[in-house]
Design an enzyme around this catalytic site. Sequence first.
Site, PDB file in Angstrom:
ATOM      1  N   GLU A  65       0.811  -1.193   0.052  1.00 25.64           N
ATOM      2  CA  GLU A  65       0.068  -0.174   0.035  1.00 25.64           C
ATOM      3  C   GLU A  65       0.779   1.364  -0.114  1.00 25.64           C
ATOM      4  O   GLU A  65       1.792   1.322   0.411  1.00 25.64           O
ATOM      5  CB  GLU A  65      -0.886   0.075   1.370  1.00 25.64           C
ATOM      6  CG  GLU A  65      -1.722  -1.220   1.472  1.00 25.64           C
ATOM      7  CD  GLU A  65      -2.432  -1.308   2.724  1.00 25.64           C
ATOM      8  OE1 GLU A  65      -3.733  -1.836   2.704  1.00 25.64           O
ATOM      9  OE2 GLU A  65      -1.857  -1.243   3.699  1.00 25.64           O
ATOM     10  N   GLN A 149       3.233  -6.151  16.847  1.00 27.45           N
ATOM     11  CA  GLN A 149       2.563  -4.989  17.475  1.00 27.45           C
ATOM     12  C   GLN A 149       2.306  -5.062  18.997  1.00 27.45           C
ATOM     13  O   GLN A 149       2.285  -4.015  19.562  1.00 27.45           O
ATOM     14  CB  GLN A 149       1.231  -4.537  16.608  1.00 27.45           C
ATOM     15  CG  GLN A 149       1.345  -4.823  15.114  1.00 27.45           C
ATOM     16  CD  GLN A 149       2.115  -3.578  14.560  1.00 27.45           C
ATOM     17  OE1 GLN A 149       2.249  -2.409  15.112  1.00 27.45           O
ATOM     18  NE2 GLN A 149       2.993  -4.035  13.643  1.00 27.45           N
ATOM     19  N   ASP A 236      -7.899  -4.956   8.491  1.00 22.34           N
ATOM     20  CA  ASP A 236      -7.633  -3.750   7.961  1.00 22.34           C
ATOM     21  C   ASP A 236      -7.331  -4.045   6.456  1.00 22.34           C
ATOM     22  O   ASP A 236      -6.760  -3.333   5.751  1.00 22.34           O
ATOM     23  CB  ASP A 236      -6.068  -3.205   8.554  1.00 22.34           C
ATOM     24  CG  ASP A 236      -4.984  -4.164   8.196  1.00 22.34           C
ATOM     25  OD1 ASP A 236      -5.249  -5.350   7.868  1.00 22.34           O
ATOM     26  OD2 ASP A 236      -4.050  -3.992   8.775  1.00 22.34           O
ATOM     27  N   LYS A 240     -10.690  -9.260   5.424  1.00 25.25           N
ATOM     28  CA  LYS A 240      -9.768  -9.627   6.236  1.00 25.25           C
ATOM     29  C   LYS A 240     -10.480  -8.928   7.752  1.00 25.25           C
ATOM     30  O   LYS A 240     -10.178  -7.595   7.851  1.00 25.25           O
ATOM     31  CB  LYS A 240      -8.539  -9.215   6.269  1.00 25.25           C
ATOM     32  CG  LYS A 240      -7.492  -9.113   7.513  1.00 25.25           C
ATOM     33  CD  LYS A 240      -6.001  -9.190   6.697  1.00 25.25           C
ATOM     34  CE  LYS A 240      -4.883  -8.965   7.960  1.00 25.25           C
ATOM     35  NZ  LYS A 240      -4.688  -7.604   8.362  1.00 25.25           N
TER      36      LYS A 240
HETATM   37  N1  LIG Z   1      -4.567  -0.583  11.937  1.00 26.76           N
HETATM   38  C1  LIG Z   1      -3.385  -0.486  12.021  1.00 26.76           C
HETATM   39  O1  LIG Z   1      -3.055   0.665  11.907  1.00 26.76           O
HETATM   40  C2  LIG Z   1      -2.301  -1.523  11.797  1.00 26.76           C
HETATM   41  C3  LIG Z   1      -0.988  -1.175  11.918  1.00 26.76           C
HETATM   42  C4  LIG Z   1      -0.356  -2.309  11.929  1.00 26.76           C
HETATM   43  C5  LIG Z   1      -0.447  -3.375  11.720  1.00 26.76           C
HETATM   44  N2  LIG Z   1      -1.847  -3.960  11.672  1.00 26.76           N
HETATM   45  C6  LIG Z   1      -2.541  -5.140  11.585  1.00 26.76           C
HETATM   46  O2  LIG Z   1      -2.239  -5.834  12.609  1.00 26.76           O
HETATM   47  C7  LIG Z   1      -2.278  -7.119  12.616  1.00 26.76           C
HETATM   48  C8  LIG Z   1      -1.114  -7.696  13.470  1.00 26.76           C
HETATM   49  O3  LIG Z   1       0.357  -7.358  12.916  1.00 26.76           O
HETATM   50  P1  LIG Z   1       1.625  -7.804  13.495  1.00 26.76           P
HETATM   51  O4  LIG Z   1       2.626  -7.223  12.799  1.00 26.76           O
HETATM   52  O5  LIG Z   1       1.598  -7.849  15.101  1.00 26.76           O
HETATM   53  O6  LIG Z   1       1.418  -9.222  12.995  1.00 26.76           O
HETATM   54  P2  LIG Z   1       2.350 -10.542  13.336  1.00 26.76           P
HETATM   55  O7  LIG Z   1       2.111 -11.572  12.379  1.00 26.76           O
HETATM   56  O8  LIG Z   1       3.677 -10.324  13.837  1.00 26.76           O
HETATM   57  O9  LIG Z   1       1.233 -11.325  14.576  1.00 26.76           O
HETATM   58  C9  LIG Z   1       0.042 -11.647  14.564  1.00 26.76           C
HETATM   59  C10 LIG Z   1      -0.272 -12.724  15.555  1.00 26.76           C
HETATM   60  O10 LIG Z   1      -1.896 -13.033  15.311  1.00 26.76           O
HETATM   61  C11 LIG Z   1      -1.801 -14.308  15.973  1.00 26.76           C
HETATM   62  N3  LIG Z   1      -3.207 -15.087  15.561  1.00 26.76           N
HETATM   63  C12 LIG Z   1      -3.525 -15.244  14.379  1.00 26.76           C
HETATM   64  N4  LIG Z   1      -4.723 -15.696  14.278  1.00 26.76           N
HETATM   65  C13 LIG Z   1      -5.115 -15.770  15.580  1.00 26.76           C
HETATM   66  C14 LIG Z   1      -6.337 -16.138  15.920  1.00 26.76           C
HETATM   67  N5  LIG Z   1      -7.410 -16.727  15.587  1.00 26.76           N
HETATM   68  N6  LIG Z   1      -6.475 -16.187  17.571  1.00 26.76           N
HETATM   69  C15 LIG Z   1      -5.063 -15.287  18.041  1.00 26.76           C
HETATM   70  N7  LIG Z   1      -4.174 -14.920  17.651  1.00 26.76           N
HETATM   71  C16 LIG Z   1      -4.087 -15.138  16.399  1.00 26.76           C
HETATM   72  C17 LIG Z   1      -0.587 -15.161  15.223  1.00 26.76           C
HETATM   73  O11 LIG Z   1      -0.149 -16.420  15.840  1.00 26.76           O
HETATM   74  C18 LIG Z   1       0.433 -13.778  15.479  1.00 26.76           C
HETATM   75  O12 LIG Z   1       1.318 -14.115  16.742  1.00 26.76           O
HETATM   76  C19 LIG Z   1      -2.010  -7.628  10.989  1.00 26.76           C
HETATM   77  O13 LIG Z   1      -3.117  -8.035  10.868  1.00 26.76           O
HETATM   78  C20 LIG Z   1      -1.716  -6.209  10.620  1.00 26.76           C
HETATM   79  O14 LIG Z   1      -2.163  -6.018   9.258  1.00 26.76           O
HETATM   80  C21 LIG Z   1      -2.870  -2.858  11.587  1.00 26.76           C
END
Ligand SMILES: NC(=O)c1ccc[n+]([C@@H]2O[C@H](COP(=O)([O-])OP(=O)(O)OC[C@H]3O[C@@H](n4cnc5c(N)ncnc54)[C@H](O)[C@@H]3O)[C@@H](O)[C@H]2O)c1
Length: 349
Positions: A65, A149, A236, A240
């Site tokens: 993006e 995060q 997001d 998803k």
């Molecule tokens: N809203 C925003 O501004 C923003 C900003 C950054 C990231 N994000 C989103 O936040 C999310 C997390 O990002 P990240 O960098 O921490 O990702 P990451 O892949 O490091 O961590 C995600 C975690 O979610 C866990 N997970 C997956 N499915 C699950 C479930 N059903 N139940 C419980 N845990 C589950 C995984 O095991 C993993 O540990 C991503 O989807 C990313 O796109 C959003």
Amino acid sequence: MALLPSDTAYVPFVSVQQMMDLVNAIGVERILIDLADHIEADFRRWEAFDKVPRLASHSEVGVIELMPTSDGEMYGFKYVNGHPKNTAEGLQTVNAFGLLADVDTGYPRLLSEMTLLTALRTAATSAMAARHLAPKDARTMAMIGNGAQSEFQCLAFKAICGIDTVRLYDIDPAATAKCVRNLERSGLNVIACASGEESMEGAGIITTCTADKQYATILTDNMVGTGVHINAIGGDCPGKTELARDILLRSEIFVEYPPQTRVEGEIQQLDPAHPVTELWQVITGTAPGRRNAKQITLFDSVGFAIEDFSALRYVLQAIEGTGFYTRLDMLADPDDPRDLFGMLARAAG
Ligand SMILES: NC(=O)c1ccc[n+]([C@@H]2O[C@H](COP(=O)([O-])OP(=O)(O)OC[C@H]3O[C@@H](n4cnc5c(N)ncnc54)[C@H](O)[C@@H]3O)[C@@H](O)[C@H]2O)c1
């Protein structure tokens, strides 16, 4: 003989190492508080910004993006990806870098890594929103999704909202164990939970921050009691999401920028006309936030360009007079602005 570039040719560049040094010199919690204040200040002048939904290039496995905005004086953009499958390959789900430029000349003023900065700004935005929406007496947060995060989220809610206990859950216990370890000396009471339900106990704030490219149900309707604030980060992208639709129907929904959130956020599950409140309006006092103790408030966060602009604006100030950047010879600066070719020819000797 090679001529040295002029001062005009150089743009400050903040690498990942330099960002880590900057953050560690200032302190993670201090930066989160300062970023929240910068983001809130820019939300207060929301109408001054150029706004457009981010430009997303989707593939089977993820998204890339571009997120631009301008306040008329400065222009900023971020490049960011989201690839939930990446962690299994030893790669990050999210990577980012960004740039700030002068609108007057179009000349870049800052180039920066934004992977760390995105984690910091996302956490700061979440806690800033919760400062306006969450029950004031909330001291416990459920943190579902313990990936990249998660620690940033926990620390932002501690520093900005006074959370003292976090209840962690992830489908992968190794992620939870990592998060527990990283928060060991944070001053937070950290509790690892065996299920999403268990993480809800006594939580006034629920943060969902999982990564999965599907309509997931991280929270089912029966898990969410009255009066809580939900900070939903992980939904997001089109297709998803993290919350059961019924939760949305019971909640007062707050968003960043509706034209983007309607496509990418939890509310993609709802009718396009479903009422939502823009967070900037709560901040400026033109729309109510939480109205009573029973209400469920939901911050349906997808991440918006203005948050990145605020974060870059903060970094540009913060690096001044420090060694936490490198001068990159990034701009051509011929003696005669129209003699770009001459500059090239002279370089050939
Ligand atoms: N809203 C925003 O501004 C923003 C900003 C950054 C990231 N994000 C989103 O936040 C999310 C997390 O990002 P990240 O960098 O921490 O990702 P990451 O892949 O490091 O961590 C995600 C975690 O979610 C866990 N997970 C997956 N499915 C699950 C479930 N059903 N139940 C419980 N845990 C589950 C995984 O095991 C993993 O540990 C991503 O989807 C990313 O796109 C959003």
